[in-house]
Each structure stands twice: as structure tokens, then as C-alpha cells.
Design an enzyme around this catalytic site. Structure first.
Site, PDB file in Angstrom:
ATOM      1  N   HIS A   1       0.846  -1.187   0.000  1.00 42.74           N
ATOM      2  CA  HIS A   1       0.000   0.000   0.000  1.00 42.74           C
ATOM      3  C   HIS A   1       0.882   1.239   0.000  1.00 42.74           C
ATOM      4  CE1 HIS A   1      -3.393   2.532   0.310  1.00 42.74           C
ATOM      5  NE2 HIS A   1      -3.123   2.948   1.529  1.00 42.74           N
TER       6      HIS A   1
ATOM      7  N   HIS B   1      -3.324   9.016   1.374  1.00 45.08           N
ATOM      8  CA  HIS B   1      -3.294   7.830   0.516  1.00 45.08           C
ATOM      9  C   HIS B   1      -4.679   7.557  -0.052  1.00 45.08           C
ATOM     10  CE1 HIS B   1      -4.612   5.138   4.034  1.00 45.08           C
ATOM     11  NE2 HIS B   1      -4.286   6.275   4.615  1.00 45.08           N
TER      12      HIS B   1
ATOM     13  N   CYS C   1      -3.620   2.755  -5.358  1.00 49.34           N
ATOM     14  CA  CYS C   1      -2.896   3.606  -4.411  1.00 49.34           C
ATOM     15  C   CYS C   1      -1.521   4.013  -4.942  1.00 49.34           C
ATOM     16  CB  CYS C   1      -2.762   2.908  -3.069  1.00 49.34           C
ATOM     17  SG  CYS C   1      -1.925   1.291  -3.135  1.00 49.34           S
TER      18      CYS C   1
END
Length: 264
Positions: free
Chosen positions: A30, A42, A152
């Protein structure tokens, strides 16, 4: 930056850094933008990283802030209309290890990295611009989430470079998405070797070569289907379904392209 790892300490971070943390036994990472004061902006799929309707849903875990019985006062939840959130570092990492994504690496170092989604040949913009983009998108949202085209890592790379892939039929900027696709592709393309040789080392070398070539060609610093767009223009055009190309990428000896409007 190491050859095998981009692991860093929190103390070494500066606002504008692109950071990431591996999830689910290093299957997926991530990504986010560190904006200072222990905060990370994010992109999540409205707080849920999975939702592709494929087997990936079993492998990928949520990239949203770590869930607990107590609500972290430093973090926000994803809005209904978009999934850009700000989290404290602890919630962003969710117990994982902190790594920093590297920009403007050499081709040799890029190919030496066995895993995509850790570095790029592309050059980053200045830190103030990066933080501005991240905070603007926090308020106004990013593109619709898609694990292969707008995830992401795509979000973080856009914040760092301002580059957007204009061909909706291809994968996005994400290096880890290329790795997920490139592995099986390399295996398929190397399979015909079995018709002419039983040398497992030869087939393995071919598969590795195909994998590396696919990663290199799909890197955001090498692609021709990317353009540079101001963050204010990006969000306004996405709202009406058009993408205004105001500043095409000029890198890797590519000739400038004329400004054009592309239908989404």
C-alpha cells in the site's frame, strides 16, 4: 537506497516522500504520500482496497487505516464520493515496515529490482508541489479506484510526477500491477520453448527476460501514453468526463506533443 530493500526510518522522511508498506506476506504493498507531522495521504477504495470480483479479492487486504475499537483522532475515513484519506503513520503502516519509493533510478538498478512497485525511472517534482497535489486531492478526490488502472500506487506516482496515463484500455502507472500481470505473461511466452528444448534453465532465463522487459517498457518514465496535468485541471476535467492535456511529458528524448482534449 539498497539493491534489495528501500526500507527507511521515520526520522529520515521528509514531506513529499512517496512511501509504502507491504501487505499480506509481501503479495501487495500500500502506497501513500508523507505530508509531514506524522501524516500520510493515501488512496483507498472507499476504505477497502479489494473489490475486483476476482481471486485477487482473496489475496489483497484492506489498505485503509488500521481498524480498532477506538477511532484514531488523527485519521479520516474515506468520503462517499472518493477514497482519498489522511492517516497517522501507525494506521497507514498497520503494523508493517516502512519503505520509500525511489525516483530517477538508473535502468540497471531498475532492472535489478526483482519486484515492481518499488522504484521508477521517472523524475519527481519538487516536494512542495507533491504535497500540494496530495492535499488538493484529499479535498477533491482522485479518479475512480481500479486495482490495475488507478490504485494507491497510481495515486502516489501522480502526486510525485503529475503524470497520468491517457489510454483507458491499458494498465496505469503502478509497477506492482505490471508485476502481477507480467509474471503470468512471461510464463506463457516462454512455454513454446518446451517444443524445442527441455532445458529448464533456458526457459527460466527467457521468462525472466520477458518479465524484466515488460516492467521496463511499462514504467511511467518510459511510456508514451502519459501526459502531465495540473492537479486543479485533473479534478475539474474528471468531474465533467474530459481530461485536458495541458502539459505533455517531455522526457527520455520524446518530442513534445500538442495540447488536446481526450474523452474519458
Amino acid at each position: 537506497m539498497g539493491l534489495l530493500s528501500n526500507r527507511v526510518t521515520r526520522e529520515s522522511l521528509k514531506a513529499g516522500d512517496h512511501i509504502y508498506s507491504w501487505r499480506t506476506a509481501y503479495i501487495y504493498a500500500h502506497h501513500g504520500i508523507y505530508v509531514g507531522d506524522d501524516k500520510v495521504v493515501h488512496f483507498t477504495r472507499r476504505g477497502q482496497e479489494v473489490g475486483t470480483g476476482t481471486v485477487l479479492d482473496v489475496l489483497l487486504t484492506s489498505s485503509g487505516p488500521a481498524r480498532s475499537r477506538e477511532i484514531c483522532p488523527s485519521c479520516t475515513t474515506a468520503q462517499d464520493e472518493h477514497g482519498v484519506v489522511v492517516s497517522c503513520m501507525n494506521c497507514f503502516l498497520s503494523g508493517g515496515v516502512l519503505y520509500r519509493f525511489e525516483y530517477a533510478v538508473s535502468p540497471a538498478l531498475f532492472l535489478a529490482k526483482a519486484r515492481g512497485g518499488t522504484c521508477t525511472l521517472a523524475v519527481s517534482d519538487d516536494d512542495d508541489t507533491v504535497v500540494h497535489r496530495a492535499k488538493y486531492l484529499l479535498e477533491n478526490g482522485f479518479r475512480c479506484y481500479n486495482i490495475f488502472k488507478s490504485n494507491c500506487e497510481d495515486f502516489a506516482i501522480y502526486c510525485k510526477t503529475g503524470l497520468v496515463v491517457i489510454n483507458e484500455g491499458t494498465i496505469g502507472q503502478s509497477g506492482q500491477a505490471v508485476s502481477i500481470i507480467g509474471g503470468p505473461l512471461a510464463a506463457v511466452l516462454s512455454t513454446p520453448l518446451r517444443l524445442v528444448t527441455t532445458n529448464v534453465y533456458g526457459m527460466a532465463a527467457t521468462a525472466v527476460g520477458v518479465y524484466c522487459a515488460s516492467r521496463y517498457a511499462a514504467d511511467i518514465g518510459m511510456r508514451r501514453d502519459v501526459v502531465k496535468i495540473q492537479v486543479e485541471d485533473l479534478t475539474s476535467r474528471l468531474n465533467i468526463g474530459l481530461l485536458q492535456v495541458v502539459e505533455p511529458q517531455i522526457s527520455m528524448n520524446l518530442a513534445p506533443q500538442s495540447t488536446r482534449i481526450i474523452s474519458q
